[in-house]
Motif scaffolding. Sequence first.
Motif, short mmCIF file in Angstrom:
data_model
loop_
_atom_site.label_atom_id
_atom_site.label_comp_id
_atom_site.label_asym_id
_atom_site.label_seq_id
_atom_site.Cartn_x
_atom_site.Cartn_y
_atom_site.Cartn_z
N VAL A 36 105.06 71.65 29.95
CA VAL A 36 105.33 69.94 31.03
C VAL A 36 105.72 68.77 29.42
CG1 VAL A 36 103.73 70.37 32.95
CG2 VAL A 36 103.54 69.83 30.54
N GLY A 37 106.22 68.17 29.56
CA GLY A 37 106.11 67.21 28.38
C GLY A 37 104.93 67.73 27.10
N LEU A 38 105.45 66.90 25.82
CA LEU A 38 104.50 66.93 24.79
C LEU A 38 103.43 66.08 24.55
CD1 LEU A 38 104.58 68.41 22.28
CD2 LEU A 38 106.06 66.11 21.01
N ALA A 39 103.71 64.73 25.22
CA ALA A 39 103.01 63.74 25.68
C ALA A 39 101.63 65.24 26.31
CB ALA A 39 102.52 62.71 26.30
N HIS A 40 102.34 65.76 27.39
CA HIS A 40 100.71 66.73 28.23
C HIS A 40 100.49 67.26 27.80
CE1 HIS A 40 100.84 64.27 32.06
NE2 HIS A 40 102.11 64.60 32.43
N THR A 41 100.81 68.84 26.77
CA THR A 41 100.78 69.93 25.99
C THR A 41 99.74 69.16 24.60
OG1 THR A 41 102.74 69.47 24.87
CG2 THR A 41 102.49 71.23 26.97
N VAL A 42 100.15 67.81 24.31
CA VAL A 42 98.90 67.44 23.15
C VAL A 42 97.96 66.88 23.61
CG1 VAL A 42 99.10 66.11 21.50
CG2 VAL A 42 101.17 66.57 21.67
N ARG A 43 97.65 66.41 24.70
CA ARG A 43 96.56 65.61 25.53
C ARG A 43 95.76 67.39 25.80
NH1 ARG A 43 95.18 61.36 29.55
NH2 ARG A 43 93.86 62.76 30.88
N ASN A 44 96.23 68.06 26.25
CA ASN A 44 95.64 69.23 26.83
C ASN A 44 95.34 69.91 25.44
OD1 ASN A 44 96.51 68.72 29.20
ND2 ASN A 44 97.87 70.23 30.00
N ALA A 45 95.63 70.13 24.62
CA ALA A 45 95.59 71.04 23.64
C ALA A 45 94.63 70.12 22.86
CB ALA A 45 96.36 71.34 22.16
N ARG A 46 93.96 69.10 22.81
CA ARG A 46 92.53 67.57 22.70
C ARG A 46 91.75 68.93 23.38
NH1 ARG A 46 95.03 62.55 23.24
NH2 ARG A 46 93.20 62.19 22.69
N THR A 47 92.23 68.91 24.70
CA THR A 47 91.05 68.94 25.69
C THR A 47 90.58 70.40 25.68
OG1 THR A 47 92.29 67.76 27.51
CG2 THR A 47 90.94 69.02 27.99
N LEU A 48 90.92 70.85 25.20
CA LEU A 48 90.64 72.59 24.90
C LEU A 48 89.43 72.49 23.06
CD1 LEU A 48 93.82 74.74 24.97
CD2 LEU A 48 91.43 74.57 26.52
N VAL A 49 89.94 71.68 22.81
CA VAL A 49 89.48 71.42 21.57
C VAL A 49 87.98 70.56 21.87
CG1 VAL A 49 88.89 70.76 19.06
CG2 VAL A 49 91.13 71.16 19.64
N ASP A 50 87.04 69.65 22.47
CA ASP A 50 87.02 69.24 22.81
C ASP A 50 86.29 70.32 23.63
OD1 ASP A 50 87.27 66.86 22.10
OD2 ASP A 50 87.51 65.94 23.42
N LEU A 51 86.48 70.92 24.95
CA LEU A 51 85.50 72.02 25.59
C LEU A 51 85.19 73.11 24.17
CD1 LEU A 51 85.44 73.17 28.57
CD2 LEU A 51 86.73 74.58 27.14
N VAL A 52 85.80 72.95 23.55
CA VAL A 52 84.42 74.46 22.50
C VAL A 52 84.44 73.73 21.71
CG1 VAL A 52 86.42 75.72 23.47
CG2 VAL A 52 87.22 75.02 21.45
N GLY A 53 84.56 72.81 21.63
CA GLY A 53 83.53 72.38 20.13
C GLY A 53 84.14 72.91 18.63
N GLY A 54 85.25 72.63 18.78
CA GLY A 54 86.19 73.06 17.48
C GLY A 54 86.50 72.34 16.66
N ALA A 55 86.52 73.33 15.63
CA ALA A 55 86.80 72.23 14.71
C ALA A 55 88.19 72.17 14.21
CB ALA A 55 85.66 72.20 13.07
N PHE A 56 89.26 72.35 14.77
CA PHE A 56 90.48 73.07 13.89
C PHE A 56 91.48 71.93 14.36
CE2 PHE A 56 89.82 75.60 17.80
CZ PHE A 56 90.35 74.91 18.88
N PRO A 57 92.56 71.59 14.08
CA PRO A 57 93.67 70.08 14.23
C PRO A 57 94.20 70.65 15.21
CG PRO A 57 93.93 71.06 12.29
CD PRO A 57 92.37 72.02 12.85
N VAL A 58 95.02 69.23 15.46
CA VAL A 58 96.01 69.45 16.82
C VAL A 58 97.36 68.92 16.25
CG1 VAL A 58 96.71 69.05 18.84
CG2 VAL A 58 94.87 69.91 18.66
N PHE A 59 97.75 69.98 16.23
CA PHE A 59 99.32 68.75 15.53
C PHE A 59 100.43 68.63 16.83
CE2 PHE A 59 97.14 71.85 12.19
CZ PHE A 59 97.01 70.99 11.34
N ALA A 60 101.14 67.52 17.30
CA ALA A 60 101.74 67.46 17.81
C ALA A 60 103.82 67.71 16.86
CB ALA A 60 102.49 66.01 17.78
#
Length: 309
Positions: A39-63
């Motif tokens: 899907v479009g970048l706005a969605h894929t970035v948001r979904n990546a951030r959702t995953l980081v929240d889910l796992v409590g991960g400390a890794f960054p997301v770069f658009a």
Amino acid sequence: MTQPQLLIDTDPGVDDALAILMAHAHAEVLGLSVAAGNVGLAHTVRNARTLVDLVGGAFPVFAGCPTPLVRRPEEDAAFVHGMDGFGDVGFAEPKVAAATESAALALIRLTREHPDLTLVALAPLTNLALAVRLDPSLPERVKRLVIMGGAVTGHGNTGVVPAEFNVGFDPEAAHVVFEAFPFFELVDWEATLRHAFDETEFDGWLARGDHRARFFGRVFGTARAFNRKRERRGIIAADALAMAVAIDPSIVTRAEDRHVAVELDGRLTRGATVVDWSQRLGSQANARIVLEIDQARFGAMVRTALGSA
Ligand code: BDR
Ligand code: CA
């Protein structure tokens, strides 16, 4: 086994989500560089951030880049993954913000800082192509590159019959990457179909798992319904299969080293991966094509990632 360091280029995406859960469970994740694709970048970035929240991960997301390098494709994969890429469940706005650095620059920097990392490409290769054009020495710094992409005997999954989605969405980017890296591991769509999970067994894992399994069960509905409609058997998880290979290459039980190139034109074949199976062109193999893996070990990795080991 010491945990590998993984830098993941991704377009989440349901099977990307399962792959990232696996990475978090079995490896050190250095970051997610995010591409447009499913899907479009706005969605894929948001979904990546959702995953980081889910796992409590400390890794960054770069658009990353919002479009393919050259031509806009006719379609994305929203009809498989849902309009928002995560099954249209309607998750709340994630808490974690995306980093300000763009994906291509992060790929360049992180490959400098971590000489032992494995790069795992689960999306159209736009970000990685930009990165290697900006810094042609990048491939020398990458210990392993594992790519989910291609259809090595022409049994693709897009409207262009022989093309697989990740390569077909941005063929020029795949061409740049395939030419720039002296060697990479390729997990193609056809291998994915050979390594589907039994539905009943997989449902058992979801039922016995923790919050990660509940999350996956929710986002997975649209893709599952689509696959059933297409009469695709079992639980198909392309990016999860590539992730299994990235986490532990000893899971591969059969592979062949061959030269692979991307068709950029073609009346019927743009985005096809052309494999020199009979070595007729005299080109040196640039890819290890993964043909079979140990399914039981793949299943065990997925179960751990869902909290149902
Ligand atoms: C690939 O395309 C995408 O839809 C999936 O996330 C996977 O990366 C499979 O062809
Ligand atoms: Ca993907």
